[in-house]
Design a protein around this motif. Structure first.
Motif, PDB file in Angstrom:
ATOM      1  N   PRO A   1      42.787 -23.073   4.996  1.00  0.00           N
ATOM      2  CA  PRO A   1      42.525 -22.499   6.319  1.00  0.00           C
ATOM      3  C   PRO A   1      43.760 -21.709   6.772  1.00  0.00           C
ATOM      4  O   PRO A   1      44.883 -22.193   6.660  1.00  0.00           O
ATOM      5  N   ASP A   2      43.519 -20.504   7.249  1.00  0.00           N
ATOM      6  CA  ASP A   2      44.628 -19.667   7.673  1.00  0.00           C
ATOM      7  C   ASP A   2      44.434 -19.210   9.114  1.00  0.00           C
ATOM      8  O   ASP A   2      43.501 -19.661   9.795  1.00  0.00           O
ATOM      9  N   ALA A   3      45.286 -18.327   9.574  1.00  0.00           N
ATOM     10  CA  ALA A   3      45.213 -17.832  10.949  1.00  0.00           C
ATOM     11  C   ALA A   3      43.849 -17.207  11.225  1.00  0.00           C
ATOM     12  O   ALA A   3      43.255 -17.428  12.289  1.00  0.00           O
ATOM     13  N   CYS A   4      43.345 -16.453  10.275  1.00  0.00           N
ATOM     14  CA  CYS A   4      42.052 -15.780  10.459  1.00  0.00           C
ATOM     15  C   CYS A   4      40.926 -16.797  10.593  1.00  0.00           C
ATOM     16  O   CYS A   4      40.014 -16.616  11.420  1.00  0.00           O
ATOM     17  N   SER A   5      40.970 -17.854   9.806  1.00  0.00           N
ATOM     18  CA  SER A   5      39.900 -18.851   9.893  1.00  0.00           C
ATOM     19  C   SER A   5      39.964 -19.603  11.225  1.00  0.00           C
ATOM     20  O   SER A   5      38.927 -19.927  11.810  1.00  0.00           O
ATOM     21  N   LEU A   6      41.161 -19.852  11.742  1.00  0.00           N
ATOM     22  CA  LEU A   6      41.291 -20.494  13.054  1.00  0.00           C
ATOM     23  C   LEU A   6      40.707 -19.578  14.136  1.00  0.00           C
ATOM     24  O   LEU A   6      39.923 -20.015  14.984  1.00  0.00           O
ATOM     25  N   LEU A   7      41.057 -18.309  14.095  1.00  0.00           N
ATOM     26  CA  LEU A   7      40.554 -17.353  15.091  1.00  0.00           C
ATOM     27  C   LEU A   7      39.040 -17.204  14.972  1.00  0.00           C
ATOM     28  O   LEU A   7      38.333 -17.131  15.981  1.00  0.00           O
ATOM     29  N   ASP A   8      38.536 -17.208  13.744  1.00  0.00           N
ATOM     30  CA  ASP A   8      37.100 -17.070  13.552  1.00  0.00           C
ATOM     31  C   ASP A   8      36.351 -18.313  14.037  1.00  0.00           C
ATOM     32  O   ASP A   8      35.231 -18.205  14.528  1.00  0.00           O
ATOM     33  N   THR A   9      36.947 -19.470  13.925  1.00  0.00           N
ATOM     34  CA  THR A   9      36.333 -20.691  14.462  1.00  0.00           C
ATOM     35  C   THR A   9      36.202 -20.562  15.974  1.00  0.00           C
ATOM     36  O   THR A   9      35.172 -20.924  16.553  1.00  0.00           O
ATOM     37  N   ASP A  10      37.238 -20.030  16.618  1.00  0.00           N
ATOM     38  CA  ASP A  10      37.159 -19.770  18.062  1.00  0.00           C
ATOM     39  C   ASP A  10      35.992 -18.832  18.360  1.00  0.00           C
ATOM     40  O   ASP A  10      35.229 -19.056  19.301  1.00  0.00           O
ATOM     41  N   HIS A  11      35.874 -17.773  17.560  1.00  0.00           N
ATOM     42  CA  HIS A  11      34.794 -16.806  17.755  1.00  0.00           C
ATOM     43  C   HIS A  11      33.428 -17.507  17.709  1.00  0.00           C
ATOM     44  O   HIS A  11      32.566 -17.263  18.555  1.00  0.00           O
ATOM     45  N   LYS A  12      33.246 -18.359  16.713  1.00  0.00           N
ATOM     46  CA  LYS A  12      31.961 -19.047  16.538  1.00  0.00           C
ATOM     47  C   LYS A  12      31.678 -20.002  17.701  1.00  0.00           C
ATOM     48  O   LYS A  12      30.541 -20.098  18.170  1.00  0.00           O
TER      49      LYS A  12
ATOM     50  N   GLU B   1      50.138 -12.751  21.477  1.00  0.00           N
ATOM     51  CA  GLU B   1      51.508 -13.256  21.340  1.00  0.00           C
ATOM     52  C   GLU B   1      51.940 -13.400  19.885  1.00  0.00           C
ATOM     53  O   GLU B   1      53.107 -13.172  19.566  1.00  0.00           O
ATOM     54  N   ILE B   2      51.021 -13.803  19.028  1.00  0.00           N
ATOM     55  CA  ILE B   2      51.402 -14.194  17.665  1.00  0.00           C
ATOM     56  C   ILE B   2      50.749 -13.324  16.592  1.00  0.00           C
ATOM     57  O   ILE B   2      51.433 -12.709  15.774  1.00  0.00           O
TER      58      ILE B   2
ATOM     59  N   ALA C   1      50.873 -20.630   7.541  1.00  0.00           N
ATOM     60  CA  ALA C   1      51.901 -21.071   8.498  1.00  0.00           C
ATOM     61  C   ALA C   1      51.566 -20.544   9.896  1.00  0.00           C
ATOM     62  O   ALA C   1      51.746 -21.251  10.895  1.00  0.00           O
ATOM     63  N   MET C   2      51.084 -19.312   9.952  1.00  0.00           N
ATOM     64  CA  MET C   2      50.738 -18.743  11.251  1.00  0.00           C
ATOM     65  C   MET C   2      49.612 -19.536  11.921  1.00  0.00           C
ATOM     66  O   MET C   2      49.577 -19.670  13.138  1.00  0.00           O
ATOM     67  N   ARG C   3      48.719 -20.090  11.099  1.00  0.00           N
ATOM     68  CA  ARG C   3      47.625 -20.902  11.650  1.00  0.00           C
ATOM     69  C   ARG C   3      48.190 -22.066  12.442  1.00  0.00           C
ATOM     70  O   ARG C   3      47.706 -22.380  13.528  1.00  0.00           O
ATOM     71  N   GLU C   4      49.210 -22.697  11.902  1.00  0.00           N
ATOM     72  CA  GLU C   4      49.838 -23.831  12.592  1.00  0.00           C
ATOM     73  C   GLU C   4      50.468 -23.381  13.907  1.00  0.00           C
ATOM     74  O   GLU C   4      50.369 -24.060  14.931  1.00  0.00           O
ATOM     75  N   GLN C   5      51.100 -22.232  13.872  1.00  0.00           N
ATOM     76  CA  GLN C   5      51.730 -21.678  15.066  1.00  0.00           C
ATOM     77  C   GLN C   5      50.666 -21.356  16.131  1.00  0.00           C
ATOM     78  O   GLN C   5      50.844 -21.671  17.314  1.00  0.00           O
ATOM     79  N   LEU C   6      49.576 -20.744  15.708  1.00  0.00           N
ATOM     80  CA  LEU C   6      48.489 -20.422  16.631  1.00  0.00           C
ATOM     81  C   LEU C   6      47.871 -21.696  17.226  1.00  0.00           C
ATOM     82  O   LEU C   6      47.618 -21.763  18.433  1.00  0.00           O
ATOM     83  N   ALA C   7      47.649 -22.682  16.378  1.00  0.00           N
ATOM     84  CA  ALA C   7      47.038 -23.935  16.839  1.00  0.00           C
ATOM     85  C   ALA C   7      47.932 -24.642  17.858  1.00  0.00           C
ATOM     86  O   ALA C   7      47.446 -25.141  18.884  1.00  0.00           O
ATOM     87  N   ALA C   8      49.232 -24.655  17.603  1.00  0.00           N
ATOM     88  CA  ALA C   8      50.170 -25.307  18.528  1.00  0.00           C
ATOM     89  C   ALA C   8      50.193 -24.582  19.873  1.00  0.00           C
ATOM     90  O   ALA C   8      50.172 -25.204  20.941  1.00  0.00           O
ATOM     91  N   ARG C   9      50.234 -23.262  19.825  1.00  0.00           N
ATOM     92  CA  ARG C   9      50.271 -22.473  21.064  1.00  0.00           C
ATOM     93  C   ARG C   9      48.954 -22.606  21.830  1.00  0.00           C
ATOM     94  O   ARG C   9      48.953 -22.711  23.060  1.00  0.00           O
ATOM     95  N   LYS C  10      47.859 -22.650  21.102  1.00  0.00           N
ATOM     96  CA  LYS C  10      46.551 -22.817  21.739  1.00  0.00           C
ATOM     97  C   LYS C  10      46.483 -24.150  22.478  1.00  0.00           C
ATOM     98  O   LYS C  10      46.039 -24.228  23.622  1.00  0.00           O
ATOM     99  N   GLU C  11      46.942 -25.194  21.821  1.00  0.00           N
ATOM    100  CA  GLU C  11      46.943 -26.531  22.423  1.00  0.00           C
ATOM    101  C   GLU C  11      47.793 -26.544  23.701  1.00  0.00           C
ATOM    102  O   GLU C  11      47.399 -27.106  24.726  1.00  0.00           O
ATOM    103  N   GLU C  12      48.943 -25.899  23.627  1.00  0.00           N
ATOM    104  CA  GLU C  12      49.857 -25.809  24.772  1.00  0.00           C
ATOM    105  C   GLU C  12      49.189 -25.070  25.948  1.00  0.00           C
ATOM    106  O   GLU C  12      49.238 -25.527  27.094  1.00  0.00           O
ATOM    107  N   LEU C  13      48.568 -23.933  25.666  1.00  0.00           N
ATOM    108  CA  LEU C  13      47.918 -23.150  26.714  1.00  0.00           C
ATOM    109  C   LEU C  13      46.720 -23.877  27.322  1.00  0.00           C
ATOM    110  O   LEU C  13      46.510 -23.832  28.537  1.00  0.00           O
TER     111      LEU C  13
END
Length: 163
Positions: A9-20, A64-65, A142-154
């Protein structure tokens, strides 16, 4: 023992999960628009608020990321420019929904247009931006982890919880 390499799972898959997830919320909202139940109005407000929160956080982590990293990694940035303009327009609609006092036909129309707008934006990301991002040397895992952490924070901030 041979192993098959599965894409992590990468940054794109995390963003696409949000989309879905947001797509499902828009579909649920459309079902409420067709409902004649008295409780539908309150449910529509609640669901619209959830959609707005999810989209706000999603746009922020992209801006941001994800977008800055992709902008540096690819030559043609027209797609990123368009995505940022689309975000700006979506934010305008989100603000109108959040400021609305009545859940009426205009409110429903704004939610519907926002959903159509997001569908268009998602198709461009999924079909054009994500493949280009995956073709770069960016560490999208690695970016996926960064996105997930920032998402949780927001999300915690928006929910009024300590991060």
């Amino acid at each position: 023992m041979p192993t098959t390499k599965r894409a992590q799972p990468d940054a794109c898959s995390l963003l696409d999960t949000d989309h879905k997830n947001v797509k499902k919320m828009f579909s649920a909202y459309e079902e409420l628009m067709e409902s004649k139940a008295a409780s539908a109005t309150g449910k529509k407000r609640e669901l619209a608020n959830q959609i707005c929160m999810e989209l706000t956080v999603h746009a922020q982590i992209e801006e941001e990321i994800f977008y800055p990293a992709v902008r540096e990694a690819i030559k043609e940035t027209d797609l990123l420019d368009e995505a940022e303009v689309e975000h700006s327009t979506a934010k305008d609609l989100i603000a109108q929904l959040q400021d609305a006092t009545d859940i009426d036909d205009m409110f429903d129309a704004k939610v519907k247009v926002l959903g159509e707008y997001i569908d268009h934006h998602v198709k461009e990301e999924r079909n054009e931006m994500f493949p280009k991002a995956r073709a770069t040397k960016l560490d999208l895992v690695a970016m996926r982890e960064q996105l997930a952490a920032r998402k949780e924070e927001l999300m915690a901030e928006l929910m009024g919880e300590p991060a």
